[in-house]
Design an enzyme around this catalytic site. Structure first.
Site, PDB file in Angstrom:
ATOM      1  N   GLU A  40       6.067 -33.860  -1.743  1.00 44.33           N
ATOM      2  CA  GLU A  40       4.877 -33.372  -2.439  1.00 44.33           C
ATOM      3  C   GLU A  40       5.292 -32.620  -3.694  1.00 44.33           C
ATOM      4  O   GLU A  40       6.405 -32.120  -3.792  1.00 44.33           O
ATOM      5  CB  GLU A  40       4.103 -32.424  -1.521  1.00 44.33           C
ATOM      6  CG  GLU A  40       3.522 -33.119  -0.305  1.00 44.33           C
ATOM      7  CD  GLU A  40       2.453 -34.103  -0.683  1.00 44.33           C
ATOM      8  OE1 GLU A  40       1.278 -33.754  -0.663  1.00 44.33           O
ATOM      9  OE2 GLU A  40       2.803 -35.255  -1.018  1.00 44.33           O
ATOM     10  N   SER A  79      -0.131  -1.223  -6.285  1.00 46.49           N
ATOM     11  CA  SER A  79       0.167  -2.391  -7.116  1.00 46.49           C
ATOM     12  C   SER A  79       0.955  -1.972  -8.344  1.00 46.49           C
ATOM     13  O   SER A  79       0.765  -0.885  -8.882  1.00 46.49           O
ATOM     14  CB  SER A  79      -1.129  -3.041  -7.577  1.00 46.49           C
ATOM     15  OG  SER A  79      -1.931  -3.374  -6.477  1.00 46.49           O
ATOM     16  N   LYS A 118     -14.227  -8.143  -8.637  1.00 46.33           N
ATOM     17  CA  LYS A 118     -13.377  -8.957  -9.514  1.00 46.33           C
ATOM     18  C   LYS A 118     -12.710 -10.088  -8.714  1.00 46.33           C
ATOM     19  O   LYS A 118     -12.613 -11.225  -9.183  1.00 46.33           O
ATOM     20  CB  LYS A 118     -12.316  -8.064 -10.156  1.00 46.33           C
ATOM     21  CG  LYS A 118     -11.587  -8.747 -11.285  1.00 46.33           C
ATOM     22  CD  LYS A 118     -10.643  -7.793 -11.987  1.00 46.33           C
ATOM     23  CE  LYS A 118      -9.834  -8.537 -13.034  1.00 46.33           C
ATOM     24  NZ  LYS A 118      -8.829  -7.680 -13.652  1.00 46.33           N
ATOM     25  N   ASP A 119     -12.260  -9.763  -7.491  1.00 45.16           N
ATOM     26  CA  ASP A 119     -11.642 -10.803  -6.650  1.00 45.16           C
ATOM     27  C   ASP A 119     -12.658 -11.864  -6.248  1.00 45.16           C
ATOM     28  O   ASP A 119     -12.340 -13.053  -6.207  1.00 45.16           O
ATOM     29  CB  ASP A 119     -11.023 -10.176  -5.389  1.00 45.16           C
ATOM     30  CG  ASP A 119      -9.654  -9.566  -5.684  1.00 45.16           C
ATOM     31  OD1 ASP A 119      -9.098  -9.861  -6.759  1.00 45.16           O
ATOM     32  OD2 ASP A 119      -9.152  -8.804  -4.844  1.00 45.16           O
ATOM     33  N   HIS A 141       0.809  -1.211   0.000  1.00 46.00           N
ATOM     34  CA  HIS A 141       0.000   0.000   0.000  1.00 46.00           C
ATOM     35  C   HIS A 141       0.844   1.263   0.000  1.00 46.00           C
ATOM     36  O   HIS A 141       0.335   2.340  -0.283  1.00 46.00           O
ATOM     37  CB  HIS A 141      -0.990  -0.041   1.172  1.00 46.00           C
ATOM     38  CG  HIS A 141      -2.132  -0.962   0.902  1.00 46.00           C
ATOM     39  ND1 HIS A 141      -3.426  -0.547   0.761  1.00 46.00           N
ATOM     40  CD2 HIS A 141      -2.160  -2.300   0.680  1.00 46.00           C
ATOM     41  CE1 HIS A 141      -4.206  -1.575   0.490  1.00 46.00           C
ATOM     42  NE2 HIS A 141      -3.458  -2.657   0.443  1.00 46.00           N
TER      43      HIS A 141
END
Ligand code: HEM
Lengths: 412, 262
Positions: A284, A216, A240-241, A212
């Protein structure tokens, strides 16, 4: 930024602890570049997965016994007798795979769009620290069901420390709390598995704080020039998320409900047995590329060092990449080496799954060499020689250009 | 420069994949482990469920044949209600076994018939006793067998039907071991447990070797994954819900972004 409200309680709290303006600032008004693609959904997905793992983990912990004699049967108790215990465990066990998948995509996104470059270096470091903590958490978690692969995977990985000269063996027996993996090891791994996710939460808080500060990055990799380039986070990116999370959940639920076995090793349905080594020990899938790097080196100590370097090299990225241009969109040469690198990681993963003999060994070495070549040679040199493509003035200009172009082709 | 790069990329990918896909040369031994057949089962796929008749027949095979050697520690007699048995039937099944309970008020252990809340009674008192009976190899617990082997029920079926084949020339099979091409190494310590008509099915199904093997594999699949039916049913509902939610959010997103140039 102050909160406009007539609600007395809100005002009372806000005056003493400004949670409401904090919330508005971070989640409502926070200006995000308006051109973010769906690759930018993976950050919120990673946060979502962290919450899922913590919530399901805490409920599992209520039914789980971290003792070497009871661990395996307590997991069977969860699977058979606890109400929806099978659901909890499948969410948690396949959730670890989903979490890594999301974080790896998030990381490759950062790599492609140069998100680690000035001024986001610390943001990037926090990300790498989160990755390291996740690896430790998943490793400790995988020992908890105390199956054959839990036991032997933990044996192989902790034994790596014995390669360290002089103090190696002291370190392994300190980690184990004895002369082999056993009951004390399981107890401490459980304690750490419970602890580390909360350390990750703290690291995520710093990660977001750093995010922040400068906002972004975006697919063009150019700085935001003003309000015309951004949108408030809410409602644009919240919706959108949410859409992204729903699509992701469809994928996640497919594994949980219809094919959970695909992400679990059959050997882990056999209780740990120190006298019976499984013929094929493998970690894994999310550790396989690193495992392949480890095994491609004949000298154990150097193998372990390269294993560590293969993750820690990410810390050096801001300096290894010498190009001033962030986005791979404008870097024709980098772009191609980047995609080779992605394929290289997939190949490394596949080779980590094969026995280290014959051609697998040979190609494993080539893939491992390319892995390091990419960071230490290709990134620095390409940055010097490459001529970047012309970049748009600003984000909003790029949007207008794109629209003009689209209108042009439609007319033609 | 870009052209050169692209060629390099293609060459690298082709080279690497060729190398990786090439099979690893087999060891000198003539024995090659066979992979199990890919059978179709009622519980396959998102809508798959267990067939209760098959489960009951499978349990009968386990009870009458396998149980003399193999334990199933994670099952309780009460769990059999999922197979469609009534409370009285389960009680009757359980009371056929004897468990050691106690201590009682005098501090003594005592024997009593098993109850539905008891775990399946094991055929041997401990693993050592079991191993001593079979040349050092104890018959493994079957509760998780379908989860603990690649191929699950297909593998179990293959093992049970894979006996009585000729070992490859030069392969030595010692006494107490049986040739079975689906077993790692090809020499299993289990004597062939099933033959046609090994059991007599109450529902009149013809007890061929194939039928018995399928039924007991179904039963062992259930034992490993007792909640599969519930999991599939809930999964289908969750998927429908998520698809609707995705459509709703898709349009919500379209609406929110309608007036934004991006
Ligand atoms: C970063 C988040 C986490 C990751 C990546 C993670 C990963 C894992 C993995 C890979 C397993 C083995 C699953 C299996 O094969 O059965 C596991 C098991 C377990 N985890 Fe976590 N975990 C996380 C958070 C937590 C938290 C916060 C708790 C508790 C507060 C927790 C409690 C447990 C328990 C009790 C088990 C054993 C039960 C089981 O094996 O299913 N986990 N975890």
């Amino acid at each position: 930024m102050a909160v406009e409200t007539n609600n007395k309680l809100v005002k009372w709290i806000e005056y003493r602890l400004p949670v409401f303006s904090f919330y508005r600032h971070f989640l409502v008004e926070y200006p995000a570049p308006k051109n973010l693609s769906y690759w930018w959904n993976f950050g919120s997905l990673a946060g979502f997965m962290l919450v899922v793992q913590i919530v399901t983990g805490i409920v599992l912990a209520m039914h789980y016994s971290p003792s070497a004699t009871l661990a395996f049967s307590s997991v069977q108790g969860i699977m058979r007798d606890v109400n929806y215990g099978w659901l909890l465990r499948y969410i948690h066990a396949t959730g670890a795979s989903m979490f890594f998948m999301v974080v790896y995509i998030h990381l490759f996104r950062g790599l492609y769009y140069g998100s680690y470059k000035r001024p986001r270096e610390i943001l990037w470091f926090m990300g790498v620290i989160i990755l390291l903590l996740m690896m430790a958490t998943a490793f400790f978690g995988y020992t908890l069901p105390w199956g054959q692969m839990s036991f032997w995977g933990a044996t192989v990985i902790t034994s790596l420390f014995s390669a360290i000269p002089v103090v190696g063996h002291a370190i392994t027996s300190w980690l184990w709390g004895g002369y082999a993996i056993g009951a004390p090891t399981l107890n401490r791994f459980y304690a750490l598995h419970y602890l580390l996710p909360f350390v990750i939460v703290a690291a995520v808080a710093l990660h977001l704080w750093a995010l922040h500060q400068h906002g972004s990055n975006n697919p063009l990799g150019i700085d935001v020039k003003g309000p015309q380039d951004t949108l408030p986070f809410h409602p644009y990116y919240t919706v959108k998320d949410l859409f992204g999370i729903t699509i992701f959940l469809i994928f996640f639920c497919y594994w949980i409900f219809f094919d959970p076995g695909a992400l679990l090793n059959p050997d882990n349905s056999i209780m740990a047995n120190a006298l019976n080594t499984p013929p094929h020990i493998e970690p894994e899938w999310y550790f396989l590329p690193f495992y392949a790097i480890l095994r491609s080196v004949p000298n154990k100590l150097i193998g372990v060092m390269l294993l560590g370097l293969s993750v820690c090299v990410l810390f050096l990225l801001p300096w290894l990449d010498t190009s001033p241009v962030r986005s791979g969109k404008f870097r024709p040469i980098f772009k191609q080496f980047f995609w080779i690198f992605v394929i290289d990681c997939v190949i490394l993963g596949y080779i980590g799954h094969l026995p280290p003999i014959g051609p697998a060994k040979f190609y494993g070495r080539i893939a491992a060499i390319y892995y390091f070549l990419f960071f230490f040679v290709i990134l620095p040199f390409v940055g010097w020689f490459e001529r970047p493509k012309p970049m748009p003035e600003s984000i909003s200009q790029a949007v207008l250009d794109k629209k003009a172009k689209r209108a042009g082709t439609e007319k033609a | 420069m870009e052209r050169v790069m692209r060629k390099f990329l293609v060459a690298a990918v082709v080279l690497l994949t060729l190398g990786v896909v090439r099979p690893v040369p087999a060891a000198a031994a003539a024995f090659v482990q066979k992979s199990p057949p890919d059978l179709s089962w009622s519980f396959d796929g998102p809508f798959g469920t267990y067939n209760q008749a098959a489960l009951q027949r499978g349990f009968q095979v386990y009870k009458e044949v396998c149980a003399s050697c193999h334990s199933m520690d994670y099952l309780h007699y009460g769990d059999l209600s999922a197979l469609g048995y009534s409370k009285a039937e389960i009680k009757a099944i359980a009371s056929g076994y004897t468990v050691t309970a106690g201590p009682n008020k005098e501090g003594k252990m005592y024997k009593r018939p098993a109850r539905p809340s008891d775990a399946f009674v094991a055929p041997f008192p401990n693993e050592e006793a079991a191993a001593a009976t079979f040349n050092g190899v104890a018959p493994p617990d079957l509760s998780l067998m379908a989860a603990a082997r690649d191929g699950g029920p297909n593998y179990i079926y293959a093992i049970l039907t894979g006996f009585n084949q000729k070992p490859p020339k030069g392969m030595f099979v010692p006494t107490g071991r049986y040739y079975n091409p689906y077993f790692p190494g090809g020499r299993i310590a289990m004597p062939p447990p099933l033959t046609a008509n090994r059991v007599h099915y109450a529902d009149g199904t013809k007890a061929t070797l194939d039928q018995e093997a399928r039924d007991v594999a179904t039963f062992l699949m259930w034992a490993s994954h007792p909640h599969l039916d519930q999991r599939h049913q809930l999964g289908v509902k969750v998927m429908i819900f998520l698809f609707i939610l995705a459509i709703v959010f898709f349009f919500a997103k379209r609406r929110a972004w309608k007036d934004v140039e991006h």
